[in-house]
Design an enzyme around this catalytic site. Structure first.
Site, mmCIF file in Angstrom:
data_model
loop_
_atom_site.group_PDB
_atom_site.id
_atom_site.type_symbol
_atom_site.label_atom_id
_atom_site.label_comp_id
_atom_site.label_asym_id
_atom_site.label_seq_id
_atom_site.Cartn_x
_atom_site.Cartn_y
_atom_site.Cartn_z
ATOM 1 N N GLY B 55 0.836 -1.194 0.000
ATOM 2 C CA GLY B 55 0.000 0.000 0.000
ATOM 3 C C GLY B 55 0.859 1.229 0.000
ATOM 4 O O GLY B 55 1.308 1.699 1.041
ATOM 5 N N THR B 56 1.136 1.745 -1.181
ATOM 6 C CA THR B 56 2.039 2.871 -1.267
ATOM 7 C C THR B 56 2.020 3.384 -2.697
ATOM 8 O O THR B 56 1.414 2.771 -3.568
ATOM 9 C CB THR B 56 3.465 2.420 -0.903
#
Lengths: 251, 272
Positions: B55-56
């Site tokens: 998640g980035t």
């Protein structure tokens, strides 16, 4: 003293590793080998013991390539040489695989020297009985180099060096006559050094030239004979010039 | 007696090469097998557990002046935002950067480890390692841990003798050379803006602005990205941090609040 030379891993009281020194003796009995570094090429020359009539001389090459841009010649136990050369060749490819770059001459010399050193510090094995002359071009800077390793595992770079039989005389000759050369002059210098200790002729010496563009090139017998003839002629001319009285000056 | 020859060995396990004096085979790294009835299923579960965790948003691209690297700074654990100030651009050495996506610990540790290897290479060979070489070292390490649950999606960006270099390396063992990459859950959004605005001959300012805008747009739409958009530039003299802007503030910079026409106005009426 005899007690300290059985095992490699035992120092003598006066700090010698006898097995390593005996290995150096083996090197001194091996065939003569010379390497000369020029500004744009490096030359290796090796004494060839006269080939038996039925022997296929191509299978007994003494100057081998480790990669496209690195070559090696050695003096000493040829069977040990084969093992060392195979390991070095694997390392050259392994280096290409892990960092996607060809080895530098210094790197592969360090590797070979490290390998030779490993075998001087372990039980149950003996040192490699050979000294190597490693030549090549740096893949980036294109600078030619000549390195030498010996059974103790030390290595250093040289402008010109000789090892094997009568290497002292060859080294003396090189020290007296070395100067920065390029192209054919470097080849001549290497052959002249070899001729100090070897009977002349293309049959008794093997010469290879490494250039940046063409890699390693073994010289044909005929080529070597031609250069030897040139050298002989130059020697004769030098003798004549010495003997003849100085020419009278023109007025 | 077995000597410790690890210092003399090359980083990658070279299969089949007799690297020991006595006949010893180099052992692949392994760990104790857990006690389950269904080991394969367990392995799959373990991998699934770390898979969605990237998640980035990180991105990097090569342009005329060098390499631009940018990333957000949010760390999320499911729906919980655990941090808004994570450093996702890791400084491997003064001329090489790595980006973090996936497991934070994995990325940080292996980038630091890569930094060690790069420095040792420099000391041994008296020359800096190339970006190609560094990315290859990392890829080989990650490949040897394949299937063991590492989660790393990183880009190695740097400047070496051959100019700017950019590689994408992941924990599956993949390694790709390229001009533009974006990694993470926000990467589709970043790619949209990046691909649209990219030109090879941009100036450093234009490239930085493009990188910043791409990260901002990714944070706008992707819940797992946010925080601060950091932008780094890698040039011939090494890397330099150019900016670190809060994406909330960037939003109002790009879409400032306009005074809108008032339809109905509330008027103060004298109290009854």
């Amino acid at each position: 003293m005899a007690r300290y030379d059985r095992a490699i891993t035992v120092f003598s009281p006066d700090g010698h590793l006898f097995q390593v020194e005996y290995a150096l003796e083996a090197v001194r009995k091996g065939n003569a080998a010379v390497g000369v570094r020029g500004t744009d090429n490096v030359v290796l020359g090796v004494e060839k013991k006269s080939a038996a009539k039925l022997q296929d001389s191509r299978s007994a090459r003494k100057i081998v390539s480790l990669d496209d841009h690195v070559a090696l010649a050695c003096a000493g136990l040829k069977a040990d040489a084969r093992v060392l050369i195979n390991r070095a060749r694997i390392e050259c490819q392994s280096h290409r695989l892990t960092v996607e770059d060809p080895v530098t001459v210094e790197y592969i010399t360090r590797y070979i020297a490290g390998l030779q050193q490993k075998y001087t510090q372990s039980g149950g094995v003996r040192p490699f009985g050979l000294s190597t002359l490693i030549v090549g071009f740096d893949p980036y800077s294109g600078v030619p180099s000549l390195y030498q390793t010996d059974p103790s595992g030390t290595f250093s770079a040289w402008k010109a060096h000789a090892t094997g039989r009568n290497s002292n005389s060859m080294r003396e000759f090189l020290e007296k006559n070395y100067k920065e050369t390029s192209g054919q002059e470097t080849v001549k210098l290497a052959i002249r050094a070899l001729l100090e200790v070897v009977e002349s002729g293309g049959k008794t010496i093997e010469v290879a030239v490494m250039t940046k563009e063409h890699g390693l090139r073994q010289l044909e017998e005929a080529e070597i004979d031609a250069i030897v003839a040139e050298i002989e002629a130059e020697k004769v001319a030098a003798e004549v010039a010495k003997k003849a009285p100085a020419a009278p000056k023109e007025t | 007696m077995k000597l410790d020859t690890s210092g003399l060995e090359s980083a990658a396990p070279v299969w089949g090469a007799p690297s020991e004096l006595v006949d010893g085979f180099s052992v692949a790294p392994s760990f104790e097998v857990p006690n389950t009835t269904d080991f394969d299923g367990f392995q799959k579960e373990a991998i699934q557990m770390v898979k969605p965790a990237k998640g980035t948003t990180t991105l990097a691209f090569i342009f005329k002046e060098g390499v631009m690297v940018a990333a957000d700074s949010r760390a999320s654990m499911g729906g919980y935002i655990s941090s808004q100030s994570v450093k996702k651009i890791i400084e491997i050495n003064p001329y090489m950067l790595g980006t973090m996506a996936g497991g934070a610990a994995d990325c940080q540790f292996w980038h630091r480890n890569l930094g060690i290897k790069c420095r040792l290479h420099e000391l041994a060979n008296k020359r800096r390692i190339s970006v190609t070489g560094a990315s290859k070292l990392l890829a080989n390490i990650l490949y040897s841990y394949r299937g063991m649950g590492l989660s790393v999606g990183t880009m190695i960006a740097g400047w070496d003798e051959t100019g700017p270099g950019l590689y994408y390396v992941d924990s599956e063992g993949g390694r790709l050379k390229g001009m533009r990459f974006s990694v993470g859950s926000g990467s589709p959004y970043a790619y949209g803006v990046l691909d649209n605005g990219y030109r090879y001959d941009m100036s450093v300012e234009e490239a930085a602005e493009l990188a910043r805008r791409a990260i901002y747009h990714a944070t706008f739409r992707d819940g797992a990205s946010g925080g601060v958009a950091s932008v780094y530039y890698v040039g011939p003299n090494g890397w330099k941090k150019l900016s670190g802007d809060d994406v909330g503030e960037l939003h109002y910079k790009y879409y400032p609040v306009m005074p809108s026409t008032v339809e109905q106005e509330m008027v103060e009426v004298a109290g009854a």
